[in-house]
Design an enzyme around this catalytic site. Structure first.
Site, short mmCIF file in Angstrom:
data_model
loop_
_atom_site.label_atom_id
_atom_site.label_comp_id
_atom_site.label_asym_id
_atom_site.label_seq_id
_atom_site.Cartn_x
_atom_site.Cartn_y
_atom_site.Cartn_z
N SER A 62 0.83 -1.28 -0.17
CA SER A 62 0.10 -0.11 0.06
C SER A 62 0.93 1.13 -0.09
O SER A 62 0.76 2.22 0.74
CB SER A 62 -0.99 -0.17 1.14
N CYS A 107 4.13 5.54 -7.66
CA CYS A 107 4.49 6.84 -8.50
C CYS A 107 5.48 7.89 -7.84
O CYS A 107 5.81 8.66 -8.35
CB CYS A 107 3.22 7.54 -8.93
#
Lengths: 593, 593
Positions: free
Chosen positions: A41, A45
């Protein structure tokens, strides 16, 4: 009835989103996420910004907006979702509705039964078939482990020179990450003749190229990497960090042989794109596309309706072309995760597809895009026309204004807008415009929709007639034959780089702007300011092809209308004018360069 | 056939645009623009920035992007358009197809014959029926003349205190212009109980209110101006500038009497909105709406098809409500000008209408809006629901992130999105989101269209699940009954300002965040962090209405789902959480304040 059992394979973006959405809708569901990594999680990016140092620790990439770590314990406590890290899915038994998993820590195997299964296995980095690509330490930055290893090596002072293979989005972001804060001599090698090949139009790519060079990145376009070798005579002295040694083959240095010379480097990063990680699905007999991506319907069900898939491992519909497309984006994964969560709970949510939006920050410039480029549109069979305009991002009289270089892709036949791309220094302003186009693309907008698209006006934020509207207007003028365009790269080829061409550049700017060009190009560069053109019409040569030039393409369009009226029709209007030529470095390249 | 004669009445925004577009399409057309002012073709929306000093001279407001002055000579030379300034249209003779004009310099009258006429007479400032409103020097800033006079007075050091009557867009912009750079003690008087009444939702208006106060603007909401008087005992000494004396009645000082006390000021600016300047059209027998605006069709023809009208003097269709609306905006005037230019040349362009987008910069905050507010939607008969979310404008882990306060207006019945408004410090980011919504509004978007609206993602520019998408998701949750909202102003009324209410605030943030509130509100403010709620469920009182609170409304929504599961359903979720309460100053107001 006992609680619905849901197993989710993959815990980076889509998996957790689907799990949490499901639990909010159906709190009694029994949900487990498995992931072979220890990190889950996280904002993948954000990796380039972690490496650059803009983001100081990986913990920030794993934290919620309220500063809690998204650990397995967090998911258990806050979301009532079990997470098993370092747990690899080995096989899916569809008949038995169970997943065979391996605990990478204990080595034990077991079966996890499911009522519904979600495949969120993401992507794996492409590995070009280059000898040496498997050398220890030649690495992608596709996950947190590799990112941490790279940053450790850099922050340990072990990297003076780096080679990045591939000038796509990640390659360009990494060039900034290495060069900007760390001052590493960075070489960016790209087999194609432009940066961001396949995703950015040539004219705009020229601007990014010039900017990368200005920032000191060593660009090697049109060069193929032939081999990567450990550099003799062996690693430099002083490498004693065993972790680095393990990761980077003794902290070794590399020689990257290309089709045009070799580069020595302490770090080699491959950034050759990614492909769907779909082997598990394929082995289970699920339908997989030729691209390798898992095939799903709009409810994101695989060919087995009890198994959902989403994120970087699936194929979706491109809402402009209507074709299936592989378009891995963390943002789409999140939206798909919610759709899957809803459907796991018995809903009927749909994910229609993508218009292909993306954004990239490259040093001081932002690039954003939606829909398809003119080049892609031609390949798809559209009668595509590029429409390039240059205009300030706010009222031209407002002090902080800066230029946006904005291009539409228009279909001549249907007058439909197929895409838009933009580059500029003010990233939010650039991306805001592209988002506005992206929002209407699913509705198949006409030129008129863009000409009148209602950009909110106030001098600090937009022009009265915004760059978006100006592009729509220019598109109409081009398609109506009033404005006959010449692309900047064509101008460079047939005028700047070809002194023997018998074209004449007619510069309709003021004398002060034109003077340096007249001096440089002599009688091939004629200056008649637009506002004097009507009374100086007899000075315009009628036997030459005229390339009309101003600073942006606007006054030269005005001049084209005047010349047409005077019967001088052998003219073209250089799109984007001197602004684009300067920004892409073309104005300073010459035939002999 | 002789050239088509076109007369255009009004030379600020639409007139020149229509003229130039026509000339590019039909170069032989004979076009004259008349304007009673000496200034033409200027960026009227830039006036507050000229007064503030951000823009140093009026010349900048009249210059092209390539730094030429848009004078009558410029239009003649560059556009082949004649401009006659200081020329007033007295009457339109539709039968004779001519306009009677008065030369304000020579006093001479003449008739201008036309084949096509364009009415671009713009708007005139509303003058509230207040005794003294006509005192010399009580002024609007609706044109360059008044703007120059105001700036001259300020820069001459004549203004220590100013009163602005009306806290609409111009009033707020002027408050910044006077206060920020000039340090003038500025009073903003508004008859309604909020700033930006009628155009901004209450919750967001509270944020602007707090920001104006923080910046030192003296706000007087809910106060009516009763009278403006020249302040006895007469003007201060030292006023000898005859120009100022002429404009400002001897540089006089004023006493502004309101329904709650008087304010003395050196400058009184009225900013009570504008109305269509349509007297000329009405006198000529053209159809005029009850609002006073000229009625046109989509081709922007008046009831006389040979007469066009556009800009701030016409009524257009609101594309969300379908109703006619008077929405004067320089940006729309420009777009309409092009449509008229095309149609003057024999084309068939259309202007469909407006979605009502606007943007305002107020000190360090930007406000942007499109569509209609919840309050307006209710008046229009929609079953309107406000949906307020607060989220970072970029990845929450990206260093430069800042919050956007974002509200959707949603119709419960059709699940259609009717509008969006946003406030935030990063103006381009705020306006970019609103532009994306504006772009789809004409297509009557559903909630799902917004949930999946493809905001381009990169950590420096957006969240993976952007604030726009989050708002769509929240709207769905609210309409599906999963999220039962309470608006911030309702929370303020029924909890913060009413200590006797038997509601309990359940704060699900971490203890460090909650502590100051627990200390302040005692046992009315309970803190159980969301991630501990499942195991501390027995601590939650079951006999009280619970107002769920976190920093944004996200964790409190999660808590609502958990509480529902536990059978505790008498809960509401405070929209926007502590972030909105703090930003609007509500968190620091108390019952006794």
């Amino acid at each position: 009835m006992s609680a619905k059992r849901v197993v989710i394979i993959g815990g980076v973006a889509l998996g957790p989103k689907a799990a949490c959405r499901l639990k909010r809708l159906e709190p009694d569901a029994d949900v487990v996420i498995i992931d072979q990594d220890q990190y889950i999680s996280y904002g993948g990016c954000g990796i380039p910004y972690f490496i650059s140092g803009d983001i100081s620790s990986v913990q920030e990439l794993m934290s919620t907006s309220f500063h809690m770590q998204r650990t397995p314990e967090f998911f258990q406590d806050a979301k009532d979702v079990r997470v098993r890290t370092r747990t690899r899915a080995l096989a899916i038994d569809r008949a038995g509705k169970k997943v065979r998993v391996l605990d990478l820590t204990s080595g034990g195997e077991e079966d996890l039964p499911y009522d519904r299964l979600v495949i969120a296995t993401g992507s794996i980095p492409n590995k070009p078939p280059i000898p040496g690509i498997d050398l220890p330490g030649v690495t992608s930055v596709s996950d947190l482990n590799s990112a941490i290893a790279v940053k450790d090596k850099i922050s340990g002072g072990k990297v003076n020179t780096a080679v990045i293979v591939g000038a796509g989005a990640i390659g360009c972001e990494m060039a900034e990450a290495l060069g900007d804060l760390w001052g590493i001599e960075t070489h960016l090698v790209e087999i194609e003749q432009q940066v961001l090949p396949g995703i950015l139009d040539r004219s705009l790519a020229g601007i990014i190229r010039a900017h990368l060079e200005e920032k000191g990145v060593q660009l090697h376009l049109g060069r193929r990497v032939i081999e990567i070798r450990a550099w003799e005579p062996g690693p430099p002295a002083g490498i004693d960090d065993t972790r680095l040694a393990a990761t980077f083959g003794g902290g070794g240095c590399y020689e990257v042989k290309t089709s045009d010379g070799s580069i020595r480097a302490d770090l080699v990063i491959t950034a050759a794109g990614v492909r769907p990680n779909s082997e598990l699905a394929r082995s289970a007999g699920l339908l997989v596309a030729p691209s390798g991506a898992i095939v799903v319907n709009r409810m994101l069900q695989t060919s087995d309706p009890e198994i959902y898939a989403g994120g970087d491992c699936i194929e979706i519909q491109h809402l402009v072309t209507g074709n299936p497309v592989y378009f891995p984006q963390g943002s789409l994964a999140n939206r798909q995760g919610r759709v899957i969560g809803t459907n796991l709970a018995g809903g009927a949510a749909e994910f229609a597809g993508t218009v292909g939006s993306f954004a990239i920050k490259i040093f001081d410039l932002a690039v954003a895009s939606t829909g398809i480029t003119p080049q892609s549109a031609l390949k798809c069979g559209f009668d595509a026309e590029p429409v390039l305009v240059v205009q300030a991002d706010r009222a031209h009289f407002y002090p902080t204004q800066d230029l946006i270089y904005f291009q539409l892709t228009v279909d001549r036949k249907t007058r439909r807008i197929l895409g838009a791309q933009a580059v500029g220094a003010n990233g939010d302003a650039v991306i805001g415009r592209i988002n506005a186009i992206a929002a209407v693309l699913p509705f198949k907008p006409s030129i008129e929709d863009i000409s009148n698209l209602e950009i909110a006006y106030s001098p600090p934020f937009a022009s009265a007639l915004d760059v978006v509207n100006a592009a729509g207007n220019t598109a109409e003028n081009i398609l109506d034959g009033l404005n006959r365009p010449m692309q900047p790269d064509e101008f460079e080829r047939c005028f700047l780089l070809d002194e023997s061409s018998d074209c004449l550049c007619l510069d309709v700017r003021g004398p002060a702007n034109a003077a340096p060009f007249v001096e440089r190009y002599g009688d091939r560069w004629l200056n008649i300011p637009q506002e004097t053109l009507n009374r100086r019409m007899e000075e315009v040569p009628r036997d030459k092809r005229l390339l009309l030039m101003c600073n942006s393409g606007v006054r030269s369009y005005e001049a084209m209308r005047q010349l047409d009226r005077a019967g001088i029709g052998n003219t073209v209007n250089v799109q984007g004018g001197v602004a684009v030529l300067k920004k892409s470095g073309a104005a300073s390249r010459r035939a002999q360069d």
